[in-house]
Design an enzyme around this catalytic site. Structure first.
Site, PDB file in Angstrom:
ATOM      1  N   GLY A 235       0.836  -1.271  -0.023  1.00 45.17           N
ATOM      2  CA  GLY A 235      -0.283  -0.043   0.248  1.00 45.17           C
ATOM      3  C   GLY A 235       0.667   1.420   0.235  1.00 45.17           C
ATOM      4  O   GLY A 235       0.429   2.460  -0.304  1.00 45.17           O
ATOM      5  N   GLY A 274       5.161  -4.105  -3.509  1.00 43.09           N
ATOM      6  CA  GLY A 274       5.899  -4.483  -4.644  1.00 43.09           C
ATOM      7  C   GLY A 274       6.293  -3.193  -5.138  1.00 43.09           C
ATOM      8  O   GLY A 274       7.485  -3.686  -5.935  1.00 43.09           O
ATOM      9  N   CYS A 350      -4.720   0.619 -32.271  1.00 43.39           N
ATOM     10  CA  CYS A 350      -5.779   0.707 -32.965  1.00 43.39           C
ATOM     11  C   CYS A 350      -6.703   1.638 -31.935  1.00 43.39           C
ATOM     12  O   CYS A 350      -8.331   1.106 -32.458  1.00 43.39           O
ATOM     13  CB  CYS A 350      -6.643   0.375 -34.042  1.00 43.39           C
ATOM     14  N   TYR A 379       4.568  -3.457 -12.513  1.00 45.00           N
ATOM     15  CA  TYR A 379       2.966  -3.299 -12.996  1.00 45.00           C
ATOM     16  C   TYR A 379       3.706  -2.396 -14.326  1.00 45.00           C
ATOM     17  O   TYR A 379       2.665  -1.736 -14.548  1.00 45.00           O
ATOM     18  CB  TYR A 379       2.051  -2.551 -12.168  1.00 45.00           C
TER      19      TYR A 379
END
Length: 401
Positions: A235, A274, A350, A379
């Protein structure tokens, strides 16, 4: 990320692409030595009662995991596949197993691979784990994941303090504590409370951890329990809007030391970071293929985009970047460019949603220049839809020393 690595990479790329028709630059670069130094610094700053685990969902590549082995206290996995990735590099490093959905095969696999702690997220998951452990003649060590009734601040993402699929509602925890006492193959070791993501304020994060302490201490006293672990999740955020104003880790650790000293909790305090650990070990570099204007606005079209680096689209922010000029121009006609103006950086897909930064001012940006997106070690590649439109994947280089 060491900028010298970027220059060395671009130099080697230029050496290999001297012909007019070349594959444009598109790559992830990860600095493993920087990652180890950062992990050591974060771990060293924590009070002695605290442990630092790496949440591998942020970046689960084998070189990243190997680099962090022995530089963290263990790994947090959220699937059997992630457990197997960790066990492929080490057969004994501690692993904690999270995630709201755990199939029977995953629970059995967690026991087979000697997971240190399984984070239980529902009564049904608890009963299934007890049944599987009974069949194996084992006892499963668990933490109860709590969705607290109150979370003392806002954050980019919230998994607690409101109705979500994560954890067990605080009001339901007492009945689960009573149930656990009747289950012969479950050993309750403590609590897991991970309610928010990407918090940027050290003081409010301290208030959050204190709230977790209060919950754990209240339940210990009320039910005569003795917790050994309190996993306070991750967090802790990364400031993509202003990389020069990061989360104040030093102030947080000072406050955490005072908090631990005042409460004297008997349990180990686990952080499972992380993004905060891995983000700045990597960058994503992409070559500008074209510069164009439409209805008074400027667009840079990049080789690459959100199929490689989905984070900016997912979080709806302008990702921080720098421009590396490339002075060689091999075409016999003028070079598209934008000067002293806002520009939107778009990928090759696209869809108009394929943007990595929107209306950001640049002094100069030309076709053939390279754009380096910083803080891309977490991420980035791992949450992206790699094969949409079947464009080539970027190079992915892991640099060490």
């Amino acid at each position: 990320m060491n900028l010298q690595h970027l220059q060395d990479y671009l130099h080697s790329h230029a050496q290999g692409h001297s012909q007019p028709y070349h594959q444009p630059v598109c790559a992830y670069l990860y600095d493993l030595e920087h990652l180890r130094r950062r992990a050591d610094m974060l771990r060293r700053s924590l009070p002695s009662q605290c442990m630092l685990f790496y949440a591998i969902k942020a970046n689960s590549d084998e070189p990243i995991l190997k680099a962090l082995l022995n530089h963290t206290d263990g790994f947090e996995a959220a699937s059997l596949g992630e457990i197997l990735r960790v066990r492929a590099i080490d057969d004994s490093v501690p692993i904690v197993f999270g995630g709201p959905c755990k199939s029977d095969i995953e629970l059995e696999g967690a026991l087979s691979h000697r997971i240190a702690l399984i984070h239980v997220e529902s009564e049904h998951q608890l009963r299934r784990l007890n049944w599987i452990a009974w069949q194996r003649n084992e006892v499963a060590d668990i933490l109860i994941r709590v969705n607290p009734a109150h979370v003392p601040q806002h954050a980019t993402l919230r998994m607690g303090g409101q109705a979500t699929q994560f954890g067990i509602e605080e009001a339901q925890v007492p009945s689960l504590l009573e149930l656990i006492q009747t289950l012969s193959n479950i050993n309750l070791r403590g609590l897991h409370i991970h309610a928010i993501s990407n918090n940027l304020d050290a003081n409010t994060h301290l208030a959050l951890v204190k709230h977790y302490f209060d919950l754990a201490e209240d339940w210990q006293q009320r039910y005569g329990l003795k917790f050994e672990w309190l996993n306070v999740g991750g967090g802790i955020g990364v400031n993509y809007a202003d990389p020069n104003a990061p989360f104040d880790w030093e102030n947080f650790c000072d406050g955490l030391a005072r908090l631990v000293s005042a409460h004297q909790p008997g349990f180990k305090i686990v952080f499972e970071c992380g993004r905060f650990l891995a983000a700045d070990c990597g960058c994503y570099i992409s070559e500008v293929i074209d510069i164009k204007s439409a209805y008074g606005k400027h667009f840079a079209i990049l080789r690459g985009g959100s199929h490689h680096f989905r984070l900016p689209v997912s979080w709806q922010h302008n990702h921080p970047f720098l421009v590396l000029p490339q002075d060689d121009w091999h075409y016999p006609f003028s070079r598209p460019a934008v000067h002293n103006a806002p520009v939107t950086l778009c990928g090759e897909l696209c869809t108009p949603k394929d943007t990595l930064a929107r209306e950001v001012h640049v002094e100069r940006l030309r076709a053939g220049d390279r754009v380096v997106f910083l803080l891309a070690g977490a991420y980035g590649w791992h949450i992206s839809h790699h094969d949409f439109l079947s464009h080539p994947h970027p190079e992915r280089l892991f640099l060490d020393n």
